[in-house]
Design a protein around this motif. Structure first.
Motif, PDB file in Angstrom:
ATOM      1  N   ALA A 231       1.039  -1.106  -0.062  1.00 24.51           N
ATOM      2  CA  ALA A 231      -0.165   0.031  -0.286  1.00 24.51           C
ATOM      3  C   ALA A 231       0.587   1.242   0.103  1.00 24.51           C
ATOM      4  CB  ALA A 231      -0.483   0.382   1.248  1.00 24.51           C
ATOM      5  N   ASN A 232       1.262   1.417   0.944  1.00 29.04           N
ATOM      6  CA  ASN A 232       3.354   2.285   0.582  1.00 29.04           C
ATOM      7  C   ASN A 232       3.930   2.577  -0.397  1.00 29.04           C
ATOM      8  OD1 ASN A 232       2.243   3.685   3.329  1.00 29.04           O
ATOM      9  ND2 ASN A 232       3.276   1.706   4.102  1.00 29.04           N
ATOM     10  N   ALA A 233       3.844   0.904  -0.807  1.00 29.17           N
ATOM     11  CA  ALA A 233       4.920   1.099  -2.531  1.00 29.17           C
ATOM     12  C   ALA A 233       4.070   1.593  -3.685  1.00 29.17           C
ATOM     13  CB  ALA A 233       5.364  -0.098  -2.474  1.00 29.17           C
ATOM     14  N   LEU A 234       2.753   1.460  -3.384  1.00 25.62           N
ATOM     15  CA  LEU A 234       2.053   2.383  -4.507  1.00 25.62           C
ATOM     16  C   LEU A 234       1.787   3.394  -5.063  1.00 25.62           C
ATOM     17  CD1 LEU A 234      -1.220  -0.651  -4.466  1.00 25.62           C
ATOM     18  CD2 LEU A 234       0.883  -0.666  -6.105  1.00 25.62           C
ATOM     19  N   ALA A 235       1.852   4.517  -4.033  1.00 26.43           N
ATOM     20  CA  ALA A 235       2.413   5.513  -4.099  1.00 26.43           C
ATOM     21  C   ALA A 235       3.386   6.321  -3.680  1.00 26.43           C
ATOM     22  CB  ALA A 235       1.639   5.977  -2.321  1.00 26.43           C
ATOM     23  N   GLY A 236       4.858   5.355  -3.682  1.00 23.03           N
ATOM     24  CA  GLY A 236       5.894   6.388  -3.302  1.00 23.03           C
ATOM     25  C   GLY A 236       6.350   6.350  -5.310  1.00 23.03           C
ATOM     26  N   SER A 237       7.545   6.733  -5.170  1.00 32.25           N
ATOM     27  CA  SER A 237       8.826   6.925  -6.691  1.00 32.25           C
ATOM     28  C   SER A 237       8.594   6.012  -7.692  1.00 32.25           C
ATOM     29  CB  SER A 237       9.416   7.764  -6.370  1.00 32.25           C
ATOM     30  OG  SER A 237      11.004   7.004  -5.624  1.00 32.25           O
ATOM     31  N   GLU A 238       9.047   4.719  -6.227  1.00 34.41           N
ATOM     32  CA  GLU A 238       9.148   3.742  -7.230  1.00 34.41           C
ATOM     33  C   GLU A 238       8.447   2.750  -8.242  1.00 34.41           C
ATOM     34  OE1 GLU A 238      13.320   2.789  -5.317  1.00 34.41           O
ATOM     35  OE2 GLU A 238      11.901   1.438  -4.597  1.00 34.41           O
ATOM     36  N   GLY A 239       7.061   2.169  -7.143  1.00 34.59           N
ATOM     37  CA  GLY A 239       6.114   2.562  -7.313  1.00 34.59           C
ATOM     38  C   GLY A 239       5.198   2.795  -8.615  1.00 34.59           C
ATOM     39  N   ILE A 240       5.045   4.369  -8.219  1.00 34.95           N
ATOM     40  CA  ILE A 240       4.784   4.958  -9.573  1.00 34.95           C
ATOM     41  C   ILE A 240       4.977   4.830 -11.158  1.00 34.95           C
ATOM     42  CG2 ILE A 240       4.761   7.478 -10.151  1.00 34.95           C
ATOM     43  CD1 ILE A 240       3.587   8.326  -7.390  1.00 34.95           C
ATOM     44  N   GLU A 241       6.658   5.023 -10.407  1.00 29.58           N
ATOM     45  CA  GLU A 241       8.174   5.159 -12.233  1.00 29.58           C
ATOM     46  C   GLU A 241       7.491   3.653 -12.794  1.00 29.58           C
ATOM     47  OE1 GLU A 241      10.565   4.725 -15.079  1.00 29.58           O
ATOM     48  OE2 GLU A 241       9.038   6.335 -14.030  1.00 29.58           O
ATOM     49  N   GLY A 242       7.653   2.430 -12.216  1.00 29.38           N
ATOM     50  CA  GLY A 242       7.225   1.018 -11.948  1.00 29.38           C
ATOM     51  C   GLY A 242       6.356   0.510 -12.785  1.00 29.38           C
ATOM     52  N   ALA A 243       5.060   0.999 -12.562  1.00 33.45           N
ATOM     53  CA  ALA A 243       3.686   1.178 -13.611  1.00 33.45           C
ATOM     54  C   ALA A 243       4.006   1.724 -13.904  1.00 33.45           C
ATOM     55  CB  ALA A 243       2.342   1.202 -11.835  1.00 33.45           C
ATOM     56  N   THR A 244       3.836   3.360 -14.785  1.00 29.85           N
ATOM     57  CA  THR A 244       4.336   3.963 -15.537  1.00 29.85           C
ATOM     58  C   THR A 244       4.659   3.853 -16.327  1.00 29.85           C
ATOM     59  OG1 THR A 244       3.556   6.067 -13.703  1.00 29.85           O
ATOM     60  CG2 THR A 244       4.041   6.705 -16.244  1.00 29.85           C
ATOM     61  N   ALA A 245       6.111   2.773 -16.497  1.00 31.19           N
ATOM     62  CA  ALA A 245       6.664   2.054 -16.969  1.00 31.19           C
ATOM     63  C   ALA A 245       5.765   1.371 -17.538  1.00 31.19           C
ATOM     64  CB  ALA A 245       8.203   2.083 -16.221  1.00 31.19           C
ATOM     65  N   PHE A 246       5.826   0.651 -16.913  1.00 31.11           N
ATOM     66  CA  PHE A 246       4.630  -0.484 -17.777  1.00 31.11           C
ATOM     67  C   PHE A 246       3.885  -0.453 -18.447  1.00 31.11           C
ATOM     68  CE2 PHE A 246       1.740  -3.667 -17.509  1.00 31.11           C
ATOM     69  CZ  PHE A 246       2.200  -5.237 -18.504  1.00 31.11           C
ATOM     70  N   VAL A 247       2.716   0.220 -18.232  1.00 32.77           N
ATOM     71  CA  VAL A 247       1.955   0.896 -18.472  1.00 32.77           C
ATOM     72  C   VAL A 247       2.418   1.665 -20.122  1.00 32.77           C
ATOM     73  CG1 VAL A 247       0.042   2.624 -19.404  1.00 32.77           C
ATOM     74  CG2 VAL A 247       0.276   1.445 -17.434  1.00 32.77           C
ATOM     75  N   GLU A 248       3.640   2.163 -20.308  1.00 28.86           N
ATOM     76  CA  GLU A 248       4.078   2.574 -21.479  1.00 28.86           C
ATOM     77  C   GLU A 248       4.987   2.390 -22.237  1.00 28.86           C
ATOM     78  OE1 GLU A 248       5.824   6.611 -20.301  1.00 28.86           O
ATOM     79  OE2 GLU A 248       3.936   7.704 -19.583  1.00 28.86           O
ATOM     80  N   LYS A 249       5.111   0.829 -21.469  1.00 30.85           N
ATOM     81  CA  LYS A 249       5.698   0.021 -22.452  1.00 30.85           C
ATOM     82  C   LYS A 249       7.765   0.304 -22.413  1.00 30.85           C
ATOM     83  CE  LYS A 249       1.584  -2.110 -25.012  1.00 30.85           C
ATOM     84  NZ  LYS A 249       1.524  -2.213 -26.465  1.00 30.85           N
ATOM     85  N   ARG A 250       7.685   0.695 -21.030  1.00 30.02           N
ATOM     86  CA  ARG A 250       9.493   1.253 -21.573  1.00 30.02           C
ATOM     87  C   ARG A 250       9.792   0.781 -20.407  1.00 30.02           C
ATOM     88  NH1 ARG A 250       9.938   5.184 -16.889  1.00 30.02           N
ATOM     89  NH2 ARG A 250       8.643   6.676 -17.140  1.00 30.02           N
ATOM     90  N   GLU A 251      11.333   0.846 -20.356  1.00 28.28           N
ATOM     91  CA  GLU A 251      12.238   0.021 -19.341  1.00 28.28           C
ATOM     92  C   GLU A 251      11.664   1.489 -18.061  1.00 28.28           C
ATOM     93  OE1 GLU A 251      14.122  -2.377 -18.829  1.00 28.28           O
ATOM     94  OE2 GLU A 251      13.063  -3.610 -21.316  1.00 28.28           O
ATOM     95  N   ALA A 252      11.911   0.799 -17.273  1.00 26.66           N
ATOM     96  CA  ALA A 252      11.587   2.260 -15.755  1.00 26.66           C
ATOM     97  C   ALA A 252      13.089   2.664 -15.409  1.00 26.66           C
ATOM     98  CB  ALA A 252      10.557   0.418 -14.131  1.00 26.66           C
ATOM     99  N   ARG A 253      12.908   3.321 -14.932  1.00 20.93           N
ATOM    100  CA  ARG A 253      13.939   4.535 -14.413  1.00 20.93           C
ATOM    101  C   ARG A 253      13.961   4.457 -13.280  1.00 20.93           C
ATOM    102  NH1 ARG A 253      12.533   7.096 -19.438  1.00 20.93           N
ATOM    103  NH2 ARG A 253      11.420   8.453 -18.344  1.00 20.93           N
ATOM    104  N   PHE A 254      14.701   3.880 -12.597  1.00 22.19           N
ATOM    105  CA  PHE A 254      14.714   3.798 -11.029  1.00 22.19           C
ATOM    106  C   PHE A 254      15.514   4.692 -10.258  1.00 22.19           C
ATOM    107  CE2 PHE A 254      12.737  -0.509 -11.116  1.00 22.19           C
ATOM    108  CZ  PHE A 254      11.412   0.275 -10.682  1.00 22.19           C
ATOM    109  N   HIS A 255      16.810   4.898 -11.416  1.00 25.33           N
ATOM    110  CA  HIS A 255      17.591   5.723 -10.718  1.00 25.33           C
ATOM    111  C   HIS A 255      18.097   7.097 -11.745  1.00 25.33           C
ATOM    112  CE1 HIS A 255      18.575   2.742  -7.655  1.00 25.33           C
ATOM    113  NE2 HIS A 255      18.242   1.414  -8.947  1.00 25.33           N
ATOM    114  N   ARG A 256      17.397   8.226 -11.278  1.00 23.45           N
ATOM    115  CA  ARG A 256      17.869   8.900 -12.468  1.00 23.45           C
ATOM    116  C   ARG A 256      18.719   9.992 -11.704  1.00 23.45           C
ATOM    117  NH1 ARG A 256      11.590   8.824 -11.863  1.00 23.45           N
ATOM    118  NH2 ARG A 256      10.511   8.843 -13.806  1.00 23.45           N
ATOM    119  N   LYS A 257      19.645  10.605 -12.471  1.00 23.35           N
ATOM    120  CA  LYS A 257      20.553  11.219 -12.102  1.00 23.35           C
ATOM    121  C   LYS A 257      19.550  12.769 -12.243  1.00 23.35           C
ATOM    122  CE  LYS A 257      24.185   8.298 -13.450  1.00 23.35           C
ATOM    123  NZ  LYS A 257      25.578   8.086 -14.472  1.00 23.35           N
TER     124      LYS A 257
END
Length: 257
Positions: A231-257
């Protein structure tokens, strides 16, 4: 060279047990280097850890020459070395990043305990493990009776501890304790660590915590931990990025510089 040199390969921290002339047997100098090295892995720029031994041998455990004169020391002195070993084992277990043991040659006595404390094990095809304590009339330490009894059938773990005989890494691979066999376990472990380090660090920390808790927790308590975690992870930056990347059919970027 340092007793416990460390190297960085991207987000991977490589820690070396470096006393090849003693088959990388433990001493207080090893703990003095190893414990802070492991604790440094909590840094945000470390994604995974690999532990290896120098000279083609993972670790021979305690220095038997020192153990042979331990009877001359008071109880407190005999406890001190074991307590430092256990401090190191606790640090590995508590490390928020995945820790991979790259086992070449042998993992003997407390060296086997060290490997078993890691989250994952990559071993050479000709490597072996020994809970050799009984060979010199002593009982195990380093969490060996805990780790091996949970990773293996009870009778097999008991046989290892009571006989102190060699067990091929291939046999432990068949039983699920060794994750991978490789011609070059260090190279394989570093590649695997690099892949893990590219993943979501907060999620991996949560997974390690849950896996660790599951060894002792009641089922309902584990369900509660999982429910709160996701429940916490779904609202965290990693969960948001991972789910968004899946929907957009791209690799998730968990380590942005």
């Amino acid at each position: 060279m340092s007793r416990v040199p460390t190297h960085r390969e991207g987000r991977v921290l490589h820690i070396v047990n470096n006393a090849p002339e003693q088959r990388n047997a433990f001493g207080l100098d090893f703990y003095d280097g190893m414990i802070p090295a492991i604790e440094s892995a909590s840094s945000d720029d470390v994604g995974a850890v690999v532990i290896s031994g120098a000279g083609g041998f993972f670790c021979a455990g305690g220095d038997v020459r020192r153990l042979a004169v331990a009877h001359k020391e008071p109880y407190a002195a005999r406890r001190h070395g074991v307590d430092r070993l256990h401090e190191m084992i606790r640090a590995i277990r508590a490390c928020p990043r995945p820790v991979i043991a790259a086992v070449e040659g042998g993992a003997v006595g407390a060296g086997a305990s060290l490997a078993a404390a890691c989250d994952l094990i990559v071993a050479s095809k000709d490597a072996y493990f020994m809970l050799a304590y009984v060979k010199i009339g002593i009982t195990p330490d380093g969490g060996a009776t805990w780790s091996f009894a949970r990773a293996l059938p009870r009778q097999f773990a008991t046989e290892m501890a009571l006989t102190g005989g060699r067990v091929a890494a291939a046999r432990l691979h068949q039983l699920g304790m060794v994750n991978r066999l490789a011609d070059d376990p260090l190279a394989e472990a570093l590649i695997w660590a690099g892949e893990l380090a590219a993943g979501p660090p907060d999620a991996m920390t949560g997974i390690k915590r849950m896996i660790g808790a599951a060894e002792e927790a009641a089922f309902e308590a584990q369900l509660e931990m999982e429910a709160d975690g996701i429940a916490n992870a779904l609202a965290g930056s990693e969960g948001i990025e991972g789910a968004t990347a899946f929907v957009e059919k791209r690799e998730a970027r968990f380590h942005r510089k």
